[in-house]
Scaffold this motif. Structure first.
Motif, PDB file in Angstrom:
ATOM      1  N   THR B 200       0.827  -1.221   0.000  1.00 36.99           N
ATOM      2  CA  THR B 200       0.000   0.000   0.000  1.00 36.99           C
ATOM      3  C   THR B 200       0.858   1.267   0.000  1.00 36.99           C
ATOM      4  O   THR B 200       0.380   2.326  -0.392  1.00 36.99           O
ATOM      5  N   THR B 201       2.125   1.143   0.426  1.00 36.51           N
ATOM      6  CA  THR B 201       2.981   2.338   0.418  1.00 36.51           C
ATOM      7  C   THR B 201       3.407   2.719  -1.007  1.00 36.51           C
ATOM      8  O   THR B 201       4.024   3.756  -1.206  1.00 36.51           O
ATOM      9  N   LEU B 205       3.588   6.630  -4.956  1.00 40.25           N
ATOM     10  CA  LEU B 205       4.455   6.657  -6.135  1.00 40.25           C
ATOM     11  C   LEU B 205       3.660   6.442  -7.418  1.00 40.25           C
ATOM     12  O   LEU B 205       4.010   6.945  -8.476  1.00 40.25           O
ATOM     13  N   GLU B 207       0.596   7.323  -7.928  1.00 40.86           N
ATOM     14  CA  GLU B 207      -0.449   8.336  -8.103  1.00 40.86           C
ATOM     15  C   GLU B 207      -0.446   9.039  -9.469  1.00 40.86           C
ATOM     16  O   GLU B 207      -1.504   9.189 -10.075  1.00 40.86           O
ATOM     17  N   PRO B 208       0.739   9.444  -9.970  1.00 41.10           N
ATOM     18  CA  PRO B 208       0.697  10.172 -11.252  1.00 41.10           C
ATOM     19  C   PRO B 208       0.268   9.308 -12.428  1.00 41.10           C
ATOM     20  O   PRO B 208      -0.021   9.831 -13.493  1.00 41.10           O
ATOM     21  N   PHE B 209       0.239   7.992 -12.272  1.00 36.15           N
ATOM     22  CA  PHE B 209       0.061   7.128 -13.439  1.00 36.15           C
ATOM     23  C   PHE B 209      -1.374   6.677 -13.680  1.00 36.15           C
ATOM     24  O   PHE B 209      -1.623   5.967 -14.636  1.00 36.15           O
TER      25      PHE B 209
END
Ligand code: FES
Lengths: 161, 289
Positions: B200-201, B205, B207-209
């Motif tokens: 989940t971490t 990272l 998010e932009p994709f």
């Protein structure tokens, strides 16, 4: 208030886009920008060392750092990786302002650096800013605790009995 | 989007009966210290086809039968590929089979990943541990029909670097320009250069994709990992009905007859193993179902 410098304007933009600070109102971002700088960190640099005073709060813009702990019989144990969009630590906000883990730079990293004592002073002078930052910090602490608990569960150990 | 499970395909293959047909092991490959992939060849002339997400019941002489998801490409289904982690008597016997040995096969059974509904959308695949195996056919499908989908993102978490499945393939996928692959481990030795932290971490990272509102998420791993992953997806704005999970339970018949795999009002073998998350979310937190 004095006009913001070129650097402050750039940092203001970076703060406005960073997940930790992006929800803050413009006047708060300006205040943070006035004390912040952007630092370039190289692999092997330490942002924090366990037990030592924490002199800054870092918001990562790129690259990667590792949260590590040293145990004499096991050496360095990597606990978590932090990268773009993450904020590093909360010890700067809690007395005695000393690091509880090592934070080591793993690859070339760019970060916004907020000097801890100046940041605490800003928060002391402006309780509204303090609440916004502490709220965000609390949500970060909560999600790190949740991730740590899942890690502790060792959930992949015997997943299909 | 259709909220109901992807329909159970009609029983139409000779392998979908009550008795197994015997397939021959033609290849065996070690993936991790306790996980192996087997390639199984059906008897000459026996057709076999499946949908990504479906499973077979694999039977070892004198030991027993277990459900194992199919992990090869659906567009090239023979030999049938299974990745198996040795955690019990039957799975241990399976991973010890050698090329030339016979294994009983019944299937394919169960529902499949909603790959048709996902067309034109971003697809986020979240896998934990051996959970990558049931998702691999979905990945093959997405990459085989790449133009039909928007962004393809794979988030994969394992216990340690040694437990990562399909290392070579992961590296190949990572090198592609038309998909994002993020890998993490819960425990990494100091030499590990990759990410450390639970799966989940990786969402920050990733998010932009992907655009959460236009995303279909396919999730498979330990149940607790799926629960937290689903919450994270919801928190980021992925609609609940766009989240799919694959559940596991002990099975016997694999066909909805015996009730062995009952999960609340559902039979995992027939109503799942792939479920829309809203259908099972309330059951996943109950202590006894
Ligand atoms: S295994 Fe028999 S009903 Fe599901």
């Amino acid at each position: 208030m004095a006009r913001p410098t070129e650097d402050e304007r750039r940092i203001f933009e970076l703060l406005r886009r960073h997940p930790f600070t992006r929800a803050l109102p413009e006047n708060h971002l300006q205040r943070l920008a006035s004390i912040a700088s952007v630092c370039q960190l190289q692999p092997g640099d330490y942002l924090l060392r366990e037990g030592r005073p924490v002199d800054a709060f870092y918001l990562l813009l790129s690259g990667r750092v590792g949260v590590e702990v040293y145990q004499p019989d096991r050496g360095v144990i990597p606990l978590q990786t932090l990268s773009r969009g993450d904020a590093v630590g909360w010890s700067w906000a809690l007395p005695p302002y000393r690091a509880t883990f090592d934070i080591r730079v793993l690859e070339p990293t760019e970060a916004i650096c907020l000097p801890a004592s100046e940041l605490r002073q800003l928060m002391h002078d402006d309780p509204v800013l303090a609440v916004s930052i502490l709220k965000k910090l609390l949500s970060m602490v909560a999600s790190r605790i949740q991730a740590t608990r899942l890690q502790l569960l060792d959930m992949y150990h015997r997943e299909n009995p | 989007m259709n909220h109901s499970p992807v329909p159970h395909p009609a029983l139409s293959m000779p392998t979908q009966g009550t008795f197994p047909l015997f397939f021959r092991v033609v290849r065996r490959q070690r993936e991790t210290p306790d996980t192996y992939t087997l390639w199984l060849e059906p008897p000459a002339g026996t057709p076999f086809a499946f949908q990504p997400g479906q499973f077979n019941m694999l039977y070892v002489f004198g030991v027993g039968e277990v459900p194992i998801s199919i992990s090869g490409p659906a567009h090239d289904p023979i030999p049938v590929v299974h990745t198996i982690r040795a955690v019990g008597a039957v799975t241990r016997a399976l991973v010890n089979l050698k090329p030339g040995d016979l294994v009983g096969v019944r299937g394919p059974f169960g529902t499949s990943w909603p790959l048709e509904q996902a067309q034109g959308k971003d697809v986020v695949i979240v896998a934990g541990g051996i959970g990558l195996a049931p998702l691999r056919p979905a990945l093959y499908h997405l990459l085989h029909h790449r133009e039909a989908y928007n962004q393809v993102v794979l988030l994969y978490g394992a216990r340690t670097p040694r437990d990562l499945l399909y290392r070579r393939e992961l590296e190949r996928w990572r090198g592609r320009f038309d998909m994002e692959v993020l890998v993490t481990v819960d425990r990494g030795p100091r030499e590990w250069r990759g990410h450390v932290g639970v799966v989940t971490t990786l969402f920050d990272l990733a998010e932009p994709f992907f655009q959460p509102a236009n995303t279909v998420a396919l999730v498979c791993g330990p149940e607790i990992m799926m629960r937290y992953t689903a919450r994270e997806l919801l928190r980021r704005g992925v609609p609940e009905e766009h989240i799919y999970v694959s559940l596991e339970r002990n099975m016997k018949c694999g066909q909805g007859f015996c009730g062995h795999c009952q999960f609340g009002p559902l039979f995992i073998c027939k109503d799942g193993a792939v479920f829309p998350y809203p259908q099972v979310a309330h059951l996943m937190t109950l202590r006894e179902v």
